[in-house]
Design a protein around this motif. Structure first.
Motif, PDB file in Angstrom:
ATOM      1  N   PHE A  30       0.821  -1.202   0.000  1.00  0.00           N
ATOM      2  CA  PHE A  30       0.000   0.000   0.000  1.00  0.00           C
ATOM      3  C   PHE A  30       0.859   1.257   0.000  1.00  0.00           C
ATOM      4  N   SER A  31       1.937   1.257   0.759  1.00  0.00           N
ATOM      5  CA  SER A  31       2.800   2.443   0.789  1.00  0.00           C
ATOM      6  C   SER A  31       3.399   2.726  -0.584  1.00  0.00           C
ATOM      7  N   LEU A  32       3.928   1.694  -1.229  1.00  0.00           N
ATOM      8  CA  LEU A  32       4.564   1.883  -2.532  1.00  0.00           C
ATOM      9  C   LEU A  32       3.541   2.186  -3.624  1.00  0.00           C
ATOM     10  N   ALA A  33       2.408   1.502  -3.589  1.00  0.00           N
ATOM     11  CA  ALA A  33       1.393   1.713  -4.625  1.00  0.00           C
ATOM     12  C   ALA A  33       0.811   3.121  -4.537  1.00  0.00           C
ATOM     13  N   LEU A  34       0.545   3.600  -3.319  1.00  0.00           N
ATOM     14  CA  LEU A  34      -0.010   4.946  -3.169  1.00  0.00           C
ATOM     15  C   LEU A  34       1.039   6.005  -3.491  1.00  0.00           C
ATOM     16  N   GLU A  35       2.308   5.727  -3.139  1.00  0.00           N
ATOM     17  CA  GLU A  35       3.371   6.675  -3.474  1.00  0.00           C
ATOM     18  C   GLU A  35       3.520   6.813  -4.979  1.00  0.00           C
ATOM     19  N   SER A  36       3.347   5.715  -5.720  1.00  0.00           N
ATOM     20  CA  SER A  36       3.460   5.762  -7.175  1.00  0.00           C
ATOM     21  C   SER A  36       2.337   6.582  -7.812  1.00  0.00           C
ATOM     22  N   LYS A  37       1.251   6.764  -7.064  1.00  0.00           N
ATOM     23  CA  LYS A  37       0.133   7.580  -7.548  1.00  0.00           C
ATOM     24  C   LYS A  37       0.301   9.053  -7.187  1.00  0.00           C
ATOM     25  N   GLY A  38       1.401   9.388  -6.513  1.00  0.00           N
ATOM     26  CA  GLY A  38       1.658  10.777  -6.144  1.00  0.00           C
ATOM     27  C   GLY A  38       0.879  11.238  -4.935  1.00  0.00           C
ATOM     28  N   ILE A  39       0.434  10.301  -4.082  1.00  0.00           N
ATOM     29  CA  ILE A  39      -0.337  10.646  -2.894  1.00  0.00           C
ATOM     30  C   ILE A  39       0.587  11.253  -1.841  1.00  0.00           C
ATOM     31  N   ALA A  40       0.083  12.249  -1.105  1.00  0.00           N
ATOM     32  CA  ALA A  40       0.871  12.895  -0.057  1.00  0.00           C
ATOM     33  C   ALA A  40       1.274  11.879   1.008  1.00  0.00           C
ATOM     34  N   THR A  41       2.442  12.088   1.588  1.00  0.00           N
ATOM     35  CA  THR A  41       2.973  11.142   2.567  1.00  0.00           C
ATOM     36  C   THR A  41       2.054  11.013   3.777  1.00  0.00           C
ATOM     37  N   TRP A  42       1.440  12.119   4.203  1.00  0.00           N
ATOM     38  CA  TRP A  42       0.584  12.043   5.384  1.00  0.00           C
ATOM     39  C   TRP A  42      -0.648  11.186   5.111  1.00  0.00           C
ATOM     40  N   LEU A  43      -1.122  11.189   3.861  1.00  0.00           N
ATOM     41  CA  LEU A  43      -2.253  10.335   3.510  1.00  0.00           C
ATOM     42  C   LEU A  43      -1.841   8.860   3.479  1.00  0.00           C
ATOM     43  N   PHE A  83     -10.214 -10.775   0.629  1.00  0.00           N
ATOM     44  CA  PHE A  83     -10.167 -11.076  -0.803  1.00  0.00           C
ATOM     45  C   PHE A  83     -10.980 -10.051  -1.597  1.00  0.00           C
ATOM     46  N   LEU A  84     -12.196  -9.760  -1.119  1.00  0.00           N
ATOM     47  CA  LEU A  84     -13.065  -8.809  -1.820  1.00  0.00           C
ATOM     48  C   LEU A  84     -12.505  -7.394  -1.762  1.00  0.00           C
ATOM     49  N   SER A  85     -11.770  -7.070  -0.716  1.00  0.00           N
ATOM     50  CA  SER A  85     -11.160  -5.736  -0.621  1.00  0.00           C
ATOM     51  C   SER A  85     -10.122  -5.533  -1.715  1.00  0.00           C
ATOM     52  N   PHE A  86      -9.260  -6.531  -1.914  1.00  0.00           N
ATOM     53  CA  PHE A  86      -8.295  -6.446  -3.013  1.00  0.00           C
ATOM     54  C   PHE A  86      -9.007  -6.453  -4.368  1.00  0.00           C
ATOM     55  N   ALA A  87     -10.082  -7.238  -4.465  1.00  0.00           N
ATOM     56  CA  ALA A  87     -10.840  -7.291  -5.719  1.00  0.00           C
ATOM     57  C   ALA A  87     -11.478  -5.934  -6.032  1.00  0.00           C
ATOM     58  N   ALA A  88     -11.939  -5.236  -4.988  1.00  0.00           N
ATOM     59  CA  ALA A  88     -12.546  -3.915  -5.192  1.00  0.00           C
ATOM     60  C   ALA A  88     -11.524  -2.922  -5.729  1.00  0.00           C
ATOM     61  N   ILE A  89     -10.299  -2.981  -5.213  1.00  0.00           N
ATOM     62  CA  ILE A  89      -9.242  -2.098  -5.729  1.00  0.00           C
ATOM     63  C   ILE A  89      -8.948  -2.430  -7.180  1.00  0.00           C
ATOM     64  N   LEU A  90      -8.931  -3.721  -7.496  1.00  0.00           N
ATOM     65  CA  LEU A  90      -8.671  -4.145  -8.875  1.00  0.00           C
ATOM     66  C   LEU A  90      -9.758  -3.643  -9.816  1.00  0.00           C
ATOM     67  N   ALA A  91     -11.004  -3.666  -9.338  1.00  0.00           N
ATOM     68  CA  ALA A  91     -12.132  -3.273 -10.186  1.00  0.00           C
ATOM     69  C   ALA A  91     -12.339  -1.766 -10.220  1.00  0.00           C
ATOM     70  N   PHE A  92     -12.109  -1.089  -9.098  1.00  0.00           N
ATOM     71  CA  PHE A  92     -12.372   0.360  -9.005  1.00  0.00           C
ATOM     72  C   PHE A  92     -11.144   1.052  -8.443  1.00  0.00           C
ATOM     73  N   ASP A  93     -10.253   1.464  -9.306  1.00  0.00           N
ATOM     74  CA  ASP A  93      -8.994   2.073  -8.890  1.00  0.00           C
ATOM     75  C   ASP A  93      -9.221   3.539  -8.537  1.00  0.00           C
ATOM     76  N   HIS A  94      -9.869   3.755  -7.376  1.00  0.00           N
ATOM     77  CA  HIS A  94     -10.172   5.099  -6.906  1.00  0.00           C
ATOM     78  C   HIS A  94      -9.614   5.258  -5.501  1.00  0.00           C
ATOM     79  N   LEU A  95      -9.148   6.456  -5.155  1.00  0.00           N
ATOM     80  CA  LEU A  95      -8.496   6.676  -3.874  1.00  0.00           C
ATOM     81  C   LEU A  95      -9.401   6.300  -2.708  1.00  0.00           C
ATOM     82  N   ALA A  96     -10.702   6.633  -2.799  1.00  0.00           N
ATOM     83  CA  ALA A  96     -11.630   6.297  -1.718  1.00  0.00           C
ATOM     84  C   ALA A  96     -11.715   4.788  -1.525  1.00  0.00           C
ATOM     85  N   VAL A  97     -11.671   4.039  -2.612  1.00  0.00           N
ATOM     86  CA  VAL A  97     -11.733   2.583  -2.530  1.00  0.00           C
ATOM     87  C   VAL A  97     -10.479   2.043  -1.844  1.00  0.00           C
ATOM     88  N   TRP A  98      -9.331   2.635  -2.156  1.00  0.00           N
ATOM     89  CA  TRP A  98      -8.083   2.210  -1.515  1.00  0.00           C
ATOM     90  C   TRP A  98      -8.176   2.378   0.005  1.00  0.00           C
TER      91      TRP A  98
END
Length: 387
Positions: A30-43, A83-98
């Motif tokens: 999660f840290s690396l994936a969110l960092e690759s999206k340019g998310i602020a460190t505090w988030l 399992f469904l949580s990871f599936a939701a990220i796969l299906a809906f790549d949105h910050l709120a879903v993460w």
């Protein structure tokens, strides 16, 4: 061990391994994936905090859910929701879903940590309880170590890391459903009233204290040891190595302590473990800079601090059954989590006030108080009866 009892024990150990693998995998992912999206460190930090808060929020409801659903279906549901949580990220790549997915799976992982401990305590025989529970701690550490290695193979972007996480979670669902429910093996006592459950928690007061102090000590040592090393003139690499040696002790010595608990008596081993935790942490100021002595002392400190938690689990399984086992185990896990949350903050403040030696001194004083409580004459119940 008979074939009838082999699979429940092996199956629960497999579930613990899967849980640890995903725990070790999910934090860097999660840290690396969110960092690759340019998310602020505090988030990114907030996202990690959501994962750690799960047991404190969900914990009070666990005993009732165990009583209603049984461990088999509750554990399977926790793996399925992850399992469904990871599936939701796969299906809906949105910050709120993460963020929602991280909270859900973090809650599930925290609850799995408790429910699999309860389940393991329910399926092992008392003669081998310390050995198997201690070995499960070593297994957890080993699988947690493999998690980041798996991430290095999958990378943190694209669909592959999500699919790689979903596969073992699906296996976890299948394994959980294949194990006979532990309800029949832990209900030797009646589930009891709320007053009975309060009594059970009261009788386990020393163990709850051990869990809280272990959470405080373990988190503070792992977080602040690098700063302690730097203050003593070590390089950054050498200061980081302090944490590695401390963690190695956690991974290896818990199995040894579990064996000793079965062989020499669980109460005696718990008191001895607390004494070693006190001595080894107090010794740190005197062995810093002496590599040949420092690393064995840190190794023992890591193993004994973590061993207090493992021995507490062994004693809870020895003394409680049915709903009492669920309630006391949940309280134990919540106390550890609360200690982990408190952890480094007050000790860091004491370091600012009095200097870096406040780290080993404060941790040692906490375990010294625990040891004084443990050596008092036992009343009403043998918290750790000799074998």
């Amino acid at each position: 061990m008979t074939a009838k009892r082999f699979w429940p024990v092996a199956g629960v150990l497999l579930l613990i391994g899967i849980e640890a693998l995903l725990f070790g995998y999910s934090y860097p992912f999660f840290s690396l994936a969110l960092e690759s999206k340019g998310i602020a460190t505090w988030l990114i930090g907030l996202n990690a905090s959501l994962a750690g808060a799960g047991i404190l929020i969900f914990g009070p409801f666990l005993p009732a859910l165990i009583d209603r659903l049984g461990l088999k279906f509750l554990v399977a549901a926790q793996f399925a929701l992850s399992f469904l949580s990871f599936a939701a990220i796969l299906a809906f790549d949105h910050l709120a879903v993460w963020f929602v997915a991280r909270f859900v799976m973090g809650t599930c992982f925290s609850a799995l940590w408790t429910t699999t401990e309860i389940w393991l305590n329910g399926v092992v025989d008392d003669r081998n309880r310390g050995r198997i529970v201690g070995a499960s701690g070593t297994l957890y550490a080993a699988c947690q170590f493999v998690g980041p290695l798996m991430l290095s193979a999958t990378g943190s972007t694209g669909s592959l890391p999500l699919i790689a996480a979903m596969a073992p979670l699906a296996v976890g669902v299948a394994v959980a459903l294949s194990i006979r429910s532990a309800v029949g093996e832990t209900d030797e006592e009646e589930t009891g009233s709320a007053a009975t459950l309060r009594t059970a928690l009261g009788l386990a007061g020393a163990l709850i204290a051990a869990a809280f102090l272990t959470g405080v000590g373990e988190t503070a040592m792992q977080s602040l040891l690098p700063l302690y090393g730097l203050a003593h003139g070590l390089s950054e690499a050498a200061a980081s190595r302090l944490v590695a040696v401390f963690s190695l002790g956690e991974a290896i010595l818990v199995a040894v302590l579990g064996w000793m608990a079965d062989r020499y008596g669980r109460r005696l081993t718990l008191i001895g473990c607390a004494a070693l935790a006190v001595v080894s942490t107090l010794a740190l100021p005197f062995v810093m800079g002496r590599g040949l002595i420092l690393e064995p002392v840190l190794f023992i400190a890591g193993g004994t601090v973590s061993g207090l938690y493992t021995l507490g689990i062994v004693l809870i399984g020895q003394d409680f059954r049915g709903q009492r086992l669920a309630v006391v185990s949940t309280g134990f896990a919540m106390a550890y989590s609360a200690g982990s949350v408190v952890g480094a903050t007050p000790i860091g403040y004491l370091i600012d006030l009095f200097g870096v030696e406040a780290l080993p001194l404060t941790v040692a004083l906490g375990f010294l108080a625990l040891m004084a409580f443990l050596v008092r004459p036992r009343r009403r119940i043998e918290l750790a009866a000799e074998d």
